[in-house]
Design a protein around this motif. Structure first.
Motif, PDB file in Angstrom:
ATOM      1  N   UNK A  14      52.381  40.087  28.463  1.00  0.00           N
ATOM      2  CA  UNK A  14      53.826  39.879  28.379  1.00  0.00           C
ATOM      3  C   UNK A  14      54.441  40.604  29.572  1.00  0.00           C
ATOM      4  N   UNK A  15      55.047  39.841  30.464  1.00  0.00           N
ATOM      5  CA  UNK A  15      55.525  40.388  31.734  1.00  0.00           C
ATOM      6  C   UNK A  15      57.040  40.343  31.844  1.00  0.00           C
ATOM      7  N   UNK A  16      57.648  41.385  32.399  1.00  0.00           N
ATOM      8  CA  UNK A  16      59.048  41.222  32.788  1.00  0.00           C
ATOM      9  C   UNK A  16      59.080  40.223  33.947  1.00  0.00           C
ATOM     10  N   UNK A  17      60.118  39.419  34.017  1.00  0.00           N
ATOM     11  CA  UNK A  17      60.149  38.374  35.054  1.00  0.00           C
ATOM     12  C   UNK A  17      60.105  38.941  36.455  1.00  0.00           C
ATOM     13  N   UNK A  18      60.601  40.143  36.639  1.00  0.00           N
ATOM     14  CA  UNK A  18      60.633  40.753  37.969  1.00  0.00           C
ATOM     15  C   UNK A  18      59.339  41.492  38.289  1.00  0.00           C
ATOM     16  N   UNK A  19      58.420  41.561  37.345  1.00  0.00           N
ATOM     17  CA  UNK A  19      57.179  42.310  37.550  1.00  0.00           C
ATOM     18  C   UNK A  19      56.217  41.634  38.518  1.00  0.00           C
ATOM     19  N   UNK A  20      55.589  42.432  39.334  1.00  0.00           N
ATOM     20  CA  UNK A  20      54.607  41.915  40.283  1.00  0.00           C
ATOM     21  C   UNK A  20      53.223  41.771  39.693  1.00  0.00           C
ATOM     22  N   UNK A  21      52.989  42.377  38.510  1.00  0.00           N
ATOM     23  CA  UNK A  21      51.660  42.306  37.919  1.00  0.00           C
ATOM     24  C   UNK A  21      51.298  40.880  37.510  1.00  0.00           C
ATOM     25  N   UNK A  22      52.294  40.055  37.199  1.00  0.00           N
ATOM     26  CA  UNK A  22      51.988  38.661  36.857  1.00  0.00           C
ATOM     27  C   UNK A  22      51.316  37.952  38.032  1.00  0.00           C
ATOM     28  N   UNK A  23      51.705  38.295  39.240  1.00  0.00           N
ATOM     29  CA  UNK A  23      51.097  37.713  40.434  1.00  0.00           C
ATOM     30  C   UNK A  23      49.683  38.266  40.616  1.00  0.00           C
ATOM     31  N   UNK A  24      49.549  39.586  40.500  1.00  0.00           N
ATOM     32  CA  UNK A  24      48.238  40.228  40.667  1.00  0.00           C
ATOM     33  C   UNK A  24      47.256  39.746  39.615  1.00  0.00           C
ATOM     34  N   UNK A  25      47.697  39.663  38.375  1.00  0.00           N
ATOM     35  CA  UNK A  25      46.817  39.214  37.296  1.00  0.00           C
ATOM     36  C   UNK A  25      46.392  37.765  37.503  1.00  0.00           C
ATOM     37  N   UNK A  26      47.327  36.918  37.890  1.00  0.00           N
ATOM     38  CA  UNK A  26      47.007  35.509  38.150  1.00  0.00           C
ATOM     39  C   UNK A  26      45.981  35.375  39.268  1.00  0.00           C
ATOM     40  N   UNK A  27      46.186  36.121  40.337  1.00  0.00           N
ATOM     41  CA  UNK A  27      45.257  36.062  41.471  1.00  0.00           C
ATOM     42  C   UNK A  27      43.884  36.582  41.079  1.00  0.00           C
ATOM     43  N   UNK A  28      43.846  37.702  40.362  1.00  0.00           N
ATOM     44  CA  UNK A  28      42.557  38.271  39.954  1.00  0.00           C
ATOM     45  C   UNK A  28      41.809  37.319  39.037  1.00  0.00           C
ATOM     46  N   UNK A  29      42.496  36.820  38.013  1.00  0.00           N
ATOM     47  CA  UNK A  29      41.835  35.932  37.057  1.00  0.00           C
ATOM     48  C   UNK A  29      41.324  34.666  37.730  1.00  0.00           C
ATOM     49  N   UNK A  30      42.086  34.144  38.663  1.00  0.00           N
ATOM     50  CA  UNK A  30      41.630  32.954  39.380  1.00  0.00           C
ATOM     51  C   UNK A  30      40.378  33.277  40.198  1.00  0.00           C
ATOM     52  N   UNK A  31      40.332  34.461  40.786  1.00  0.00           N
ATOM     53  CA  UNK A  31      39.192  34.823  41.643  1.00  0.00           C
ATOM     54  C   UNK A  31      37.900  35.037  40.852  1.00  0.00           C
ATOM     55  N   UNK A  32      38.019  35.373  39.560  1.00  0.00           N
ATOM     56  CA  UNK A  32      36.819  35.595  38.735  1.00  0.00           C
ATOM     57  C   UNK A  32      36.671  34.508  37.670  1.00  0.00           C
ATOM     58  N   UNK A  33      37.398  33.416  37.842  1.00  0.00           N
ATOM     59  CA  UNK A  33      37.320  32.252  36.962  1.00  0.00           C
ATOM     60  C   UNK A  33      37.630  32.603  35.505  1.00  0.00           C
ATOM     61  N   UNK A  34      38.696  33.383  35.320  1.00  0.00           N
ATOM     62  CA  UNK A  34      39.199  33.725  33.987  1.00  0.00           C
ATOM     63  C   UNK A  34      40.569  33.087  33.827  1.00  0.00           C
ATOM     64  N   UNK A  35      41.042  33.007  32.598  1.00  0.00           N
ATOM     65  CA  UNK A  35      42.349  32.430  32.329  1.00  0.00           C
ATOM     66  C   UNK A  35      43.356  33.563  32.110  1.00  0.00           C
ATOM     67  N   UNK A  36      44.510  33.475  32.752  1.00  0.00           N
ATOM     68  CA  UNK A  36      45.603  34.421  32.539  1.00  0.00           C
ATOM     69  C   UNK A  36      46.733  33.683  31.834  1.00  0.00           C
ATOM     70  N   UNK A  37      47.159  34.205  30.692  1.00  0.00           N
ATOM     71  CA  UNK A  37      48.307  33.657  29.984  1.00  0.00           C
ATOM     72  C   UNK A  37      49.403  34.704  30.057  1.00  0.00           C
ATOM     73  N   UNK A  38      50.508  34.346  30.701  1.00  0.00           N
ATOM     74  CA  UNK A  38      51.582  35.298  30.953  1.00  0.00           C
ATOM     75  C   UNK A  38      52.868  34.788  30.309  1.00  0.00           C
ATOM     76  N   UNK A  39      53.475  35.632  29.511  1.00  0.00           N
ATOM     77  CA  UNK A  39      54.736  35.299  28.860  1.00  0.00           C
ATOM     78  C   UNK A  39      55.865  36.052  29.562  1.00  0.00           C
TER      79      UNK A  39
END
Length: 66
Positions: A14-39
């Motif tokens: 669950x991310x605040x809309x202004x948070x940068x972790x949603x970007x980092x998590x998306x990039x990391x999960x994509x790089x290791x072939x995992x799914x990121x679900x961000x609210x």
């Protein structure tokens, strides 16, 4: 991150809309072939960080209020 995600196939965050972790998590999960679900909170105009996730990563946007 590996200690957080481990063998799981998906990470839910669950991310605040202004948070940068949603970007980092998306990039990391994509790089290791995992799914990121961000609210994020619904807004009239999407925050640039959310738009970046939509543009650059496998991202599914749900318009329905949860």
């Amino acid at each position: 991150m590996p200690s957080i995600i481990g063998d799981n196939l998906e990470y839910v965050y669950a991310s605040p809309v202004y948070g940068g972790f949603q970007i980092a998590l998306s990039a990391y999960c994509q790089s290791v072939n995992k799914k990121a679900t961000i609210f994020c909170a619904k807004r009239k105009e999407m925050h640039p960080n959310t738009l970046k996730c939509i543009k650059h990563f496998k991202y599914q946007y749900f318009k329905k209020k949860l």
